[in-house]
Write a protein that holds these residues in place. Sequence first.
Motif, PDB file in Angstrom:
ATOM      1  N   ALA A   1      26.227  20.854 -17.036  1.00  0.00           N
ATOM      2  CA  ALA A   1      25.132  21.812 -16.959  1.00  0.00           C
ATOM      3  C   ALA A   1      23.983  21.222 -16.148  1.00  0.00           C
ATOM      4  O   ALA A   1      23.730  20.014 -16.213  1.00  0.00           O
ATOM      5  N   PRO A   2      23.279  22.020 -15.368  1.00  0.00           N
ATOM      6  CA  PRO A   2      22.200  21.501 -14.524  1.00  0.00           C
ATOM      7  C   PRO A   2      21.174  20.680 -15.286  1.00  0.00           C
ATOM      8  O   PRO A   2      20.689  19.658 -14.778  1.00  0.00           O
ATOM      9  N   GLU A   3      20.855  21.106 -16.497  1.00  0.00           N
ATOM     10  CA  GLU A   3      19.834  20.382 -17.269  1.00  0.00           C
ATOM     11  C   GLU A   3      20.300  19.010 -17.728  1.00  0.00           C
ATOM     12  O   GLU A   3      19.477  18.169 -18.125  1.00  0.00           O
ATOM     13  N   ASP A   4      21.597  18.758 -17.663  1.00  0.00           N
ATOM     14  CA  ASP A   4      22.122  17.462 -18.086  1.00  0.00           C
ATOM     15  C   ASP A   4      22.294  16.485 -16.922  1.00  0.00           C
ATOM     16  O   ASP A   4      22.637  15.324 -17.136  1.00  0.00           O
ATOM     17  N   LEU A   5      22.083  16.948 -15.696  1.00  0.00           N
ATOM     18  CA  LEU A   5      22.146  16.049 -14.556  1.00  0.00           C
ATOM     19  C   LEU A   5      20.840  15.267 -14.445  1.00  0.00           C
ATOM     20  O   LEU A   5      19.765  15.789 -14.748  1.00  0.00           O
ATOM     21  N   VAL A   6      20.929  14.039 -14.003  1.00  0.00           N
ATOM     22  CA  VAL A   6      19.736  13.200 -13.893  1.00  0.00           C
ATOM     23  C   VAL A   6      19.626  12.664 -12.466  1.00  0.00           C
ATOM     24  O   VAL A   6      20.623  12.393 -11.800  1.00  0.00           O
ATOM     25  N   GLY A   7      18.394  12.532 -12.018  1.00  0.00           N
ATOM     26  CA  GLY A   7      18.152  12.011 -10.683  1.00  0.00           C
ATOM     27  C   GLY A   7      18.433  13.042  -9.600  1.00  0.00           C
ATOM     28  O   GLY A   7      19.014  14.104  -9.848  1.00  0.00           O
ATOM     29  N   TYR A   8      17.972  12.769  -8.378  1.00  0.00           N
ATOM     30  CA  TYR A   8      18.247  13.589  -7.194  1.00  0.00           C
ATOM     31  C   TYR A   8      17.820  15.039  -7.376  1.00  0.00           C
ATOM     32  O   TYR A   8      18.498  15.971  -6.957  1.00  0.00           O
ATOM     33  N   THR A   9      16.682  15.237  -8.021  1.00  0.00           N
ATOM     34  CA  THR A   9      16.200  16.599  -8.280  1.00  0.00           C
ATOM     35  C   THR A   9      15.923  17.346  -6.980  1.00  0.00           C
ATOM     36  O   THR A   9      16.261  18.536  -6.849  1.00  0.00           O
TER      37      THR A   9
END
Length: 403
Positions: A182-190
């Motif tokens: 899910a997008p909210e669980d990705l970290v970094g590279y916003t």
Amino acid sequence: MNELFPLRAELLSLTAYRNILRLPVLSHVTEALKAAELGDGEAALAAYGDAFYLLHEQGYTALSDYISNHLHYDSAPYPEMAAMGGHDPSLAAAAKRDIGILRRLSAMDGTAWRGLLARALSEDWQPTLDALPCWEAKADGFSFDDLTAFYQTNGAGLFSKYRAFLWQEGRLHPVEHPDYTAPEDLVGYTLQRNQVYANTAALLAGKPVNNVLLYGESGTGKSATVKSLLGVLEFEALRLIEMDKSELAGIPDLIRMLAHRPQKFILYIDDLAFDKDDQTYSLLKTILEGGLEPKPANVAIYATSNRRHLVRETFSDRMGDEVDAAETIEEKTSLSERFGLRIPFSGLNQEQYLALCYELAEKAGVTLPREQLRTQAIRFNLRHPGRTPRVARQFIQSLHAVS
């Protein structure tokens, strides 16, 4: 038995939705009607039992729900036409008639079925018929107008039921449970992800968009970014089709299949790179730039690569004896420029890597003091080269392994 004839005759005369008759449950239902009409009560009862068994084996309690599911999600001439905005009055009239017949069949309750079977059996069978179970009867489980609106909004066939597909050997294979973060669980590279999301939002809005190349170090989340599009609530109309580089020759046929459908499609090529003698890069250039047959507005190509220049180049390419070597080199290295949006995913510096470790540790409930976490993160990175989200996640998982 004459009163049985109209319904069986109507079922046999289905035209626009003739595929419904080939479904196992409907096959047994029509066989039960035929046997009852011919006075073969035992065959009718057996066929009815088969229909009841298969219906409940597939998780349905009502014949109407079973039929409705296939009307919504199976491919047939009328759904395909409605999904692509076509107009054929005769086909629409045939579909409307078929749906009326299927509604009448769905409305038959246990009393009606027992009565039909009783006329083909002797009185000795009455106790068996009295105890005979029946599926739930519904007269209004589906309608022509509602189905038409569904096709126009959601498409027809596989595209109305699934959101992710694999393109293999010239065929689409649906992925029932796609693996994505899910997008909210990705970290970094916003910043990089936001560019991908913005381009995809424009695609869904029907605006002209760029094909996208995400390139950079392995483990930075390029593939995860593309797959995460399936988790964006506003992107319900998006369909993601993953393919291997070896399947590039089939893209023109696939694009023709997707044109004029209500959904928007991303053709996703992971880990894209070409050897210097691989001529399929020329095919990709044609697809990206368009030929006589333009790429439809509802399709975009997203690719990920560990290389900015997608065609591998060697020193021998530059030092060979070809007269126009410079032009050949330029042709190969310019492939990435055919992607209108090129997004770099570079490795993190140490402070960015540590900040990512701190964020992941907090999400994972790791309670180590900050200085101790910093020391262990640096030590882990020395053994696992590359400051990327993948290495940071592996570090956090290693903490859980030893705790």
